[in-house]
Write a protein that holds these residues in place. Structure first.
Motif, short mmCIF file in Angstrom:
data_model
loop_
_atom_site.label_atom_id
_atom_site.label_comp_id
_atom_site.label_asym_id
_atom_site.label_seq_id
_atom_site.Cartn_x
_atom_site.Cartn_y
_atom_site.Cartn_z
N GLY A 4 112.41 74.68 -36.18
CA GLY A 4 113.08 74.41 -37.46
C GLY A 4 114.55 74.76 -37.42
N ASN A 5 115.10 74.90 -36.21
CA ASN A 5 116.50 75.32 -36.02
C ASN A 5 116.82 76.63 -36.76
N ARG A 6 115.81 77.53 -36.83
CA ARG A 6 116.01 78.80 -37.55
C ARG A 6 116.97 79.74 -36.80
N GLN A 7 117.01 79.60 -35.45
CA GLN A 7 117.87 80.49 -34.64
C GLN A 7 117.63 81.97 -34.99
N PRO A 8 116.38 82.41 -34.86
CA PRO A 8 116.03 83.78 -35.30
C PRO A 8 116.34 84.80 -34.22
N TRP A 9 117.61 84.88 -33.85
CA TRP A 9 117.99 85.71 -32.71
C TRP A 9 119.32 86.38 -32.91
N ARG A 10 119.52 87.46 -32.17
CA ARG A 10 120.81 88.14 -32.06
C ARG A 10 120.97 88.53 -30.59
N VAL A 11 122.23 88.59 -30.13
CA VAL A 11 122.47 89.04 -28.75
C VAL A 11 123.46 90.20 -28.79
N VAL A 12 123.06 91.33 -28.22
CA VAL A 12 123.96 92.48 -28.13
C VAL A 12 124.63 92.45 -26.76
N ALA A 29 114.87 89.39 -31.06
CA ALA A 29 114.18 88.45 -31.96
C ALA A 29 114.23 89.02 -33.38
N VAL A 30 114.34 88.11 -34.35
CA VAL A 30 114.30 88.52 -35.76
C VAL A 30 113.10 87.83 -36.40
N PRO A 31 111.91 88.43 -36.25
CA PRO A 31 110.67 87.76 -36.67
C PRO A 31 110.68 87.28 -38.12
N GLU A 32 111.29 88.06 -39.01
CA GLU A 32 111.25 87.68 -40.44
C GLU A 32 111.96 86.34 -40.69
N GLU A 33 112.95 86.03 -39.85
CA GLU A 33 113.67 84.76 -40.06
C GLU A 33 112.80 83.56 -39.69
N SER A 34 111.83 83.78 -38.82
CA SER A 34 110.87 82.72 -38.51
C SER A 34 109.75 82.71 -39.53
N ALA A 35 109.37 83.91 -39.96
CA ALA A 35 108.26 84.03 -40.92
C ALA A 35 108.61 83.39 -42.26
N LEU A 61 104.68 83.75 -32.90
CA LEU A 61 104.80 82.80 -31.79
C LEU A 61 106.20 82.18 -31.68
N TYR A 62 106.63 81.47 -32.72
CA TYR A 62 107.88 80.73 -32.60
C TYR A 62 109.07 81.62 -32.25
N VAL A 63 109.11 82.80 -32.87
CA VAL A 63 110.29 83.65 -32.63
C VAL A 63 110.38 84.06 -31.16
N LEU A 64 109.24 84.22 -30.52
CA LEU A 64 109.25 84.59 -29.10
C LEU A 64 109.56 83.37 -28.24
N GLN A 65 109.06 82.22 -28.65
CA GLN A 65 109.40 81.00 -27.91
C GLN A 65 110.89 80.71 -28.03
N ASP A 66 111.42 80.87 -29.23
CA ASP A 66 112.85 80.59 -29.45
C ASP A 66 113.73 81.52 -28.60
N THR A 67 113.39 82.80 -28.58
CA THR A 67 114.23 83.74 -27.83
C THR A 67 114.03 83.56 -26.32
N ALA A 68 112.85 83.07 -25.92
CA ALA A 68 112.65 82.76 -24.49
C ALA A 68 113.51 81.57 -24.09
N ALA A 69 113.59 80.58 -24.99
CA ALA A 69 114.44 79.40 -24.71
C ALA A 69 115.91 79.84 -24.60
N LEU A 70 116.32 80.72 -25.51
CA LEU A 70 117.70 81.24 -25.47
C LEU A 70 117.96 81.97 -24.15
N THR A 71 117.02 82.82 -23.76
CA THR A 71 117.20 83.61 -22.53
C THR A 71 117.28 82.69 -21.31
N THR A 72 116.40 81.72 -21.24
CA THR A 72 116.40 80.79 -20.11
C THR A 72 117.72 80.04 -20.03
N THR A 73 118.21 79.61 -21.18
CA THR A 73 119.46 78.84 -21.19
C THR A 73 120.63 79.71 -20.76
#
Ligand code: FMN
Length: 175
Positions: free
Chosen positions: A41-49, A81-87, A97-109
């Protein structure tokens, strides 16, 4: 297109870094590429430090069971991951599920972009989450899910690690 596939095939996990500083524009490019990753859903539920401080990197390495090579890299990206933004949109499926898939896609990229720019990087997943959260003062609603040291490669590029034969992992039509 062929160049992109060659880039994917040539990437390796790198565990030996030179301390050389990486230009900010390269870091920005790596992050820009990462944030172009797909997310539900293009939520982008992530942050990078972005961690540059030596003693902080050493603490992270210690949280990762003494993977000290991390501290040699000029910086370590900690993907959260910011699970509440996916929830908010996807309820339980988003949060678990989605929040972990999204952050895995980010990490791979991020890994692929770093490789494309000529840097080495490694996905670090074996770490004590609580320790990393404490070290970086990560808010309670965020979960550190991957750490990625990035830097110039010290020495050679390791050989390609074997992949399972396609026939073992690809199923035509149905099991
Ligand atoms: C979820 C995940 C966790 C990982 N955790 C670690 C880790 O803690 N330390 C490490 O050195 N490599 C880690 N890796 C890297 C893998 O060991 C590596 O990708 C795999 O051996 C294949 O090698 P390659 O990346 O060079 O193709 C991890 C990779 C993934 C996807």
């Amino acid at each position: 297109m062929k160049e992109m596939i060659s880039n994917i095939l040539a990437r390796r996990s790198i565990r030996k870094f030179l301390p050389d500083v990486i230009p900010e524009r390269d870091l920005t490019e790596i992050l820009e590429a990462g944030f172009a990753a797909p997310s539900a859903g293009n939520r982008q539920p992530w942050r990078v430090v972005v961690v540059r401080d030596r003693s902080c990197k050493e603490q992270l390495a210690s949280c990762a069971g003494g993977q000290n090579f991390m501290a040699e890299a000029p910086f370590v990206l900690v993907v959260c991951a910011v699970p509440e933004e996916s929830a908010e949109r996807y309820a339980e499926r988003g949060e678990s599920l989605y929040v972990l898939q999204d952050t895995a896609a980010l990490t791979t990229t991020i890994l692929l972009a770093a490789h494309y720019l000529g840097y080495g990087a490694c996905w670090i997943g074996a770490f004590n989450e609580e320790g990393v959260s404490k070290t970086l003062k990560i808010p309670k609603n965020m979960r550190p899910v991957a750490m990625v040291p990035i830097g110039k490669i010290d020495g050679g590029v390791p050989p390609r690690r074997q992949r399972r034969p396609m026939a073992d992992v690809v199923v035509q039509d149905r099991f």
